[in-house]
Design a protein around this motif. Structure first.
Motif, PDB file in Angstrom:
ATOM      1  N   LYS A   1      -6.066  -1.365   3.219  1.00 47.77           N
ATOM      2  CA  LYS A   1      -5.219  -1.143   5.009  1.00 47.77           C
ATOM      3  C   LYS A   1      -5.288   0.867   4.743  1.00 47.77           C
ATOM      4  O   LYS A   1      -5.868   1.138   3.338  1.00 47.77           O
ATOM      5  N   HIS A   2      -5.391   0.825   5.953  1.00 49.48           N
ATOM      6  CA  HIS A   2      -5.308   2.415   5.706  1.00 49.48           C
ATOM      7  C   HIS A   2      -4.004   3.004   5.249  1.00 49.48           C
ATOM      8  O   HIS A   2      -2.818   2.891   4.736  1.00 49.48           O
ATOM      9  N   TYR A   3      -4.618   4.158   4.048  1.00 45.57           N
ATOM     10  CA  TYR A   3      -3.495   5.272   2.924  1.00 45.57           C
ATOM     11  C   TYR A   3      -3.633   6.175   3.784  1.00 45.57           C
ATOM     12  O   TYR A   3      -2.601   6.650   3.316  1.00 45.57           O
ATOM     13  N   ASN A   4      -4.468   7.158   3.612  1.00 45.95           N
ATOM     14  CA  ASN A   4      -4.725   8.366   4.562  1.00 45.95           C
ATOM     15  C   ASN A   4      -5.904   8.303   5.506  1.00 45.95           C
ATOM     16  O   ASN A   4      -6.683   7.597   5.228  1.00 45.95           O
ATOM     17  N   GLN A   5      -6.121   9.670   6.217  1.00 43.60           N
ATOM     18  CA  GLN A   5      -7.023   9.683   7.487  1.00 43.60           C
ATOM     19  C   GLN A   5      -8.942   9.444   6.159  1.00 43.60           C
ATOM     20  O   GLN A   5      -9.941   8.369   7.392  1.00 43.60           O
ATOM     21  N   ARG A   6      -9.121   9.528   5.335  1.00 41.46           N
ATOM     22  CA  ARG A   6     -10.471   9.053   4.711  1.00 41.46           C
ATOM     23  C   ARG A   6     -10.047   7.858   3.753  1.00 41.46           C
ATOM     24  O   ARG A   6     -10.975   7.715   2.587  1.00 41.46           O
ATOM     25  N   THR A   7      -8.508   7.612   3.109  1.00 37.93           N
ATOM     26  CA  THR A   7      -8.884   6.851   2.255  1.00 37.93           C
ATOM     27  C   THR A   7      -8.184   5.142   2.978  1.00 37.93           C
ATOM     28  O   THR A   7      -7.140   5.220   3.913  1.00 37.93           O
ATOM     29  N   ALA A   8      -8.713   4.158   2.219  1.00 36.74           N
ATOM     30  CA  ALA A   8      -8.504   2.925   2.422  1.00 36.74           C
ATOM     31  C   ALA A   8      -7.747   2.511   0.899  1.00 36.74           C
ATOM     32  O   ALA A   8      -8.292   2.964  -0.368  1.00 36.74           O
ATOM     33  N   GLU A   9      -7.049   1.766   1.078  1.00 35.75           N
ATOM     34  CA  GLU A   9      -6.186   1.421  -0.194  1.00 35.75           C
ATOM     35  C   GLU A   9      -6.169   0.016  -0.259  1.00 35.75           C
ATOM     36  O   GLU A   9      -6.367  -1.068   0.109  1.00 35.75           O
ATOM     37  N   PHE A  10      -7.126  -0.087  -1.373  1.00 33.54           N
ATOM     38  CA  PHE A  10      -7.669  -1.709  -1.689  1.00 33.54           C
ATOM     39  C   PHE A  10      -6.219  -2.582  -2.340  1.00 33.54           C
ATOM     40  O   PHE A  10      -5.597  -1.938  -3.842  1.00 33.54           O
ATOM     41  N   LYS A  11      -6.541  -3.730  -1.801  1.00 31.15           N
ATOM     42  CA  LYS A  11      -5.014  -4.997  -2.414  1.00 31.15           C
ATOM     43  C   LYS A  11      -5.337  -5.960  -2.676  1.00 31.15           C
ATOM     44  O   LYS A  11      -6.411  -6.416  -1.906  1.00 31.15           O
ATOM     45  N   ARG A  12      -4.717  -6.606  -3.915  1.00 30.14           N
ATOM     46  CA  ARG A  12      -5.204  -8.394  -3.480  1.00 30.14           C
ATOM     47  C   ARG A  12      -6.491  -8.417  -4.166  1.00 30.14           C
ATOM     48  O   ARG A  12      -6.691  -9.854  -2.881  1.00 30.14           O
ATOM     49  N   ILE A  13      -7.339  -7.922  -4.753  1.00 30.92           N
ATOM     50  CA  ILE A  13      -8.573  -8.653  -5.082  1.00 30.92           C
ATOM     51  C   ILE A  13      -8.491  -9.478  -6.534  1.00 30.92           C
ATOM     52  O   ILE A  13      -7.525  -9.512  -7.076  1.00 30.92           O
TER      53      ILE A  13
END
Length: 183
Positions: free
Chosen positions: A74-86
């Motif tokens: 999901k979106h975390y900030n302008q340049r960062t994706a936050e990975f979840k549920r791997i």
């Protein structure tokens, strides 16, 4: 039998095995340590739309018509994706499937214009900690300390090399640039 990725939604019926096993595993490892309602409350903390393009992505790893793994960001900030549920199915672990999911999620995050990954894992998930450290993630905590003092273990990784040249130097947020991204 080959494995394929399916980009979909947490609401897809094929995601149910992933979500059910995540709930079972998190409840087995943590009980109500983090939340009185257990893992179901944590997994429902974000709406399915948080994992939908253009801000996020949700994928399943399919083998022979069965869901064997998956993950999301999901979106975390302008340049960062936050990975979840791997996740990978418990009876198929130690075969490199989590790494396969991780690599695909990184590639998709790059295609959507993100240049950095942020993720957290729980202190009772040493397998996940090992995976992230082995695959080039930087621990944002002291790895020599007892992980239980942190509870949530954050990691980051630069993936700017995966961002298509067309997205470089644009002052537009990744979620807005993603309209033309491969999904």
């Amino acid at each position: 039998m080959s494995d394929t990725f399916l980009y979909t939604s947490p609401l897809d019926p094929r995601a149910k095995p992933l979500i059910d096993e995540l709930i079972h595993e998190y409840d087995s490892r943590y009980g109500n340590y983090f939340n009185a309602e257990g893992a179901a409350a944590e997994l429902n903390r974000y709406p399915p739309e948080a994992f939908a393009p253009p801000q996020g992505s949700f994928l399943l790893l399919i083998r022979g018509g069965e869901t064997i793994g998956g993950g999301a960001f999901k979106h975390y900030n302008q340049r960062t994706a936050e990975f979840k549920r791997i996740w990978t199915r418990s009876d198929l672990r130690r075969q490199g499937l989590a790494r396969k999911v991780l690599v695909e999620l990184e590639a998709q995050a790059g295609r959507q214009g993100y240049s950095r990954i942020y993720l957290t894992t729980g202190f009772r998930q040493p397998e996940a900690v090992g995976l992230y450290l082995d695959y080039g993630y930087t621990a944002l905590f002291d790895t020599s300390a007892d992980p239980e003092i942190y509870k949530s273990l954050p990691f980051e990784k630069d993936i700017s090399h995966l961002v298509p040249p067309a997205f470089e130097n644009e002052a537009v947020e990744p979620r807005l640039r993603a309209a033309g991204a491969h999904l």
